[in-house]
Design a protein around this motif. Structure first.
Motif, PDB file in Angstrom:
ATOM      1  N   GLN A 181     -14.481  -2.353  42.971  1.00  0.00           N
ATOM      2  CA  GLN A 181     -14.061  -2.158  41.477  1.00  0.00           C
ATOM      3  C   GLN A 181     -12.524  -1.914  40.999  1.00  0.00           C
ATOM      4  O   GLN A 181     -12.065  -1.714  39.853  1.00  0.00           O
ATOM      5  CB  GLN A 181     -15.013  -0.828  40.940  1.00  0.00           C
ATOM      6  N   ALA A 182     -11.875  -1.670  42.073  1.00  0.00           N
ATOM      7  CA  ALA A 182     -10.315  -1.330  42.069  1.00  0.00           C
ATOM      8  C   ALA A 182      -9.862  -1.976  43.279  1.00  0.00           C
ATOM      9  O   ALA A 182     -10.482  -1.922  44.545  1.00  0.00           O
ATOM     10  CB  ALA A 182     -10.003  -0.169  41.671  1.00  0.00           C
ATOM     11  N   LEU A 183      -8.728  -2.453  43.216  1.00  0.00           N
ATOM     12  CA  LEU A 183      -7.772  -2.962  44.340  1.00  0.00           C
ATOM     13  C   LEU A 183      -6.634  -1.822  44.756  1.00  0.00           C
ATOM     14  O   LEU A 183      -6.003  -1.685  43.625  1.00  0.00           O
ATOM     15  CB  LEU A 183      -7.261  -4.318  44.338  1.00  0.00           C
ATOM     16  N   LEU A 184      -6.439  -1.396  45.921  1.00  0.00           N
ATOM     17  CA  LEU A 184      -5.528  -0.505  46.347  1.00  0.00           C
ATOM     18  C   LEU A 184      -4.338  -1.225  47.053  1.00  0.00           C
ATOM     19  O   LEU A 184      -4.558  -1.754  48.275  1.00  0.00           O
ATOM     20  CB  LEU A 184      -6.014   0.709  47.048  1.00  0.00           C
ATOM     21  N   LEU A 185      -3.077  -0.903  46.922  1.00  0.00           N
ATOM     22  CA  LEU A 185      -1.786  -1.388  47.546  1.00  0.00           C
ATOM     23  C   LEU A 185      -1.074  -0.085  47.976  1.00  0.00           C
ATOM     24  O   LEU A 185      -0.307   0.317  47.416  1.00  0.00           O
ATOM     25  CB  LEU A 185      -1.070  -2.374  46.826  1.00  0.00           C
ATOM     26  N   PRO A 186      -1.416   0.397  49.386  1.00  0.00           N
ATOM     27  CA  PRO A 186      -0.954   1.560  49.665  1.00  0.00           C
ATOM     28  C   PRO A 186       0.333   1.805  50.500  1.00  0.00           C
ATOM     29  O   PRO A 186       0.368   2.114  51.564  1.00  0.00           O
ATOM     30  CB  PRO A 186      -2.116   2.180  50.426  1.00  0.00           C
ATOM     31  N   ASP A 187       1.399   1.190  49.882  1.00  0.00           N
ATOM     32  CA  ASP A 187       2.554   1.516  50.680  1.00  0.00           C
ATOM     33  C   ASP A 187       3.897   1.729  49.643  1.00  0.00           C
ATOM     34  O   ASP A 187       4.178   0.932  48.822  1.00  0.00           O
ATOM     35  CB  ASP A 187       3.054   0.319  51.434  1.00  0.00           C
ATOM     36  N   THR A 188       4.467   2.814  49.452  1.00  0.00           N
ATOM     37  CA  THR A 188       5.654   3.277  48.631  1.00  0.00           C
ATOM     38  C   THR A 188       6.915   2.314  48.965  1.00  0.00           C
ATOM     39  O   THR A 188       7.951   2.349  48.095  1.00  0.00           O
ATOM     40  CB  THR A 188       5.927   4.715  48.516  1.00  0.00           C
ATOM     41  N   ALA A 189       6.647   1.682  49.902  1.00  0.00           N
ATOM     42  CA  ALA A 189       7.979   0.702  50.622  1.00  0.00           C
ATOM     43  C   ALA A 189       7.855  -0.575  50.096  1.00  0.00           C
ATOM     44  O   ALA A 189       8.955  -1.351  49.819  1.00  0.00           O
ATOM     45  CB  ALA A 189       8.125   0.569  51.995  1.00  0.00           C
ATOM     46  N   LEU A 190       6.723  -0.809  49.137  1.00  0.00           N
ATOM     47  CA  LEU A 190       6.497  -1.920  48.417  1.00  0.00           C
ATOM     48  C   LEU A 190       6.728  -2.014  47.022  1.00  0.00           C
ATOM     49  O   LEU A 190       6.446  -1.143  46.516  1.00  0.00           O
ATOM     50  CB  LEU A 190       4.989  -2.275  48.568  1.00  0.00           C
ATOM     51  N   HIS A 191       7.548  -2.855  46.394  1.00  0.00           N
ATOM     52  CA  HIS A 191       7.902  -3.001  45.107  1.00  0.00           C
ATOM     53  C   HIS A 191       6.829  -3.502  44.470  1.00  0.00           C
ATOM     54  O   HIS A 191       6.185  -4.588  44.754  1.00  0.00           O
ATOM     55  CB  HIS A 191       8.987  -3.760  44.918  1.00  0.00           C
ATOM     56  N   THR A 192       6.360  -2.725  43.250  1.00  0.00           N
ATOM     57  CA  THR A 192       5.078  -3.145  42.711  1.00  0.00           C
ATOM     58  C   THR A 192       5.148  -2.748  41.352  1.00  0.00           C
ATOM     59  O   THR A 192       4.269  -3.469  40.505  1.00  0.00           O
ATOM     60  CB  THR A 192       3.776  -2.441  43.525  1.00  0.00           C
ATOM     61  N   ALA A 193       6.174  -2.144  40.784  1.00  0.00           N
ATOM     62  CA  ALA A 193       6.022  -1.525  39.438  1.00  0.00           C
ATOM     63  C   ALA A 193       5.965  -2.636  38.518  1.00  0.00           C
ATOM     64  O   ALA A 193       5.388  -2.531  37.276  1.00  0.00           O
ATOM     65  CB  ALA A 193       7.091  -0.554  39.046  1.00  0.00           C
ATOM     66  N   ALA A 194       7.065  -3.585  38.706  1.00  0.00           N
ATOM     67  CA  ALA A 194       7.068  -4.779  37.861  1.00  0.00           C
ATOM     68  C   ALA A 194       5.877  -5.688  37.798  1.00  0.00           C
ATOM     69  O   ALA A 194       5.847  -6.620  36.869  1.00  0.00           O
ATOM     70  CB  ALA A 194       8.320  -5.794  38.313  1.00  0.00           C
ATOM     71  N   TYR A 195       4.871  -5.597  38.802  1.00  0.00           N
ATOM     72  CA  TYR A 195       3.824  -6.540  38.971  1.00  0.00           C
ATOM     73  C   TYR A 195       2.293  -5.899  38.612  1.00  0.00           C
ATOM     74  O   TYR A 195       1.269  -6.765  38.590  1.00  0.00           O
ATOM     75  CB  TYR A 195       3.797  -7.236  40.384  1.00  0.00           C
ATOM     76  N   VAL A 196       2.321  -4.720  38.174  1.00  0.00           N
ATOM     77  CA  VAL A 196       0.858  -4.177  37.877  1.00  0.00           C
ATOM     78  C   VAL A 196       0.097  -4.998  37.147  1.00  0.00           C
ATOM     79  O   VAL A 196      -1.026  -5.162  37.208  1.00  0.00           O
ATOM     80  CB  VAL A 196       0.909  -2.735  37.959  1.00  0.00           C
TER      81      VAL A 196
END
Length: 245
Positions: A181-196
């Protein structure tokens, strides 16, 4: 003005934070203080040292002077690696040292999963499989059902920090599961803010990423809600539950 503090290990994807500050579009300031990463390795012994009390408290005074109202240890692996009880102890010590409400990215994920109403989740991790498995165990201790957990075998945060949009989308597609029901990407070293938002549109479900949930958790601690559609479903809905660390 709401000032929020983040202890961030090393230098990888910290530029997600000024990006998210702009996306919030309100009177919220995100203050990032870098901690000494020690050995850059997604390996249990290195992660335990990275998340040690001495390394975390070293940055607390700078955050306090910044006027932060809450502090989040913005690292997933060097919090869940301590286990459910150990991660609680880590946060309690951080709160005592800072004199502020405190949490970590691992607890941010646990709270955010409940917030979006998910029970079954999938994990798409950059980590080696054994470390990804420890995150899955942490989530199970929080009450979530982990239907799949995929590691990518990346050992260093430095390498993760070089990943861009194509790698992030590929990671999400590979790690998603039809029952989740949700997908988790758990690494603060990964750039994700622009892609959520793009990830959620493609997968058709909430996507929770490490830096995104860290900011949401800090806002929760400060008792603030901000509507920010670019940061996904988590930032566009009324709270389901009141959760505490």
């Amino acid at each position: 003005m709401t000032a929020l503090g983040f202890l961030y290990p090393g230098h990888s994807a910290e530029d997600d934070y000024p990006r998210m500050e702009q996306m919030l579009g309100s009177d919220v300031r995100l203050q990032v203080v870098h901690t000494d990463i020690g050995e850059d390795a997604h390996r249990v012994d290195a992660l335990l040292e990275m998340g040690s009390e001495a390394r975390l408290t070293a940055g607390v005074e700078e955050l306090r002077l910044s006027g932060a109202e809450a502090v989040v240890w913005a690292c997933t692996s060097a919090s869940f690696v301590f286990g459910w009880e150990g991660a609680h102890d880590q946060v309690r010590k951080l709160a005592t040292a800072a004199g502020l409400p405190a949490s970590s990215t691992s607890f941010a994920f646990a709270h955010a999963v409940r917030e979006v109403g998910a029970v079954r989740v999938a994990v798409a991790a950059t980590y080696p499989d054994d470390v990804a498995g420890l995150f899955a165990s942490f989530l199970k201790d929080s009450g979530a059902e982990v239907v799949s957990a995929r590691g990518s075998g990346i050992v260093t945060a430095a390498e993760v920090g070089t990943w861009g949009r194509d790698e992030v989308l590929a990671l999400a597609r590979a790690g998603d599961h039809p029952d989740a029901q949700a997908l988790l990407l758990p690494d603060t070293a990964l750039h994700t803010a622009a892609y959520v938002a793009e990830l959620e549109a493609e997968l058709g479900k909430p996507v929770l990423t490490a830096n995104q949930v860290s900011v949401w958790e800090a806002l929760r601690l400060a008792r603030r809600r901000v509507n920010a559609p670019e940061l996904g479903h988590l930032f566009t809905k009324e709270p389901l539950v009141q959760v505490e660390v």
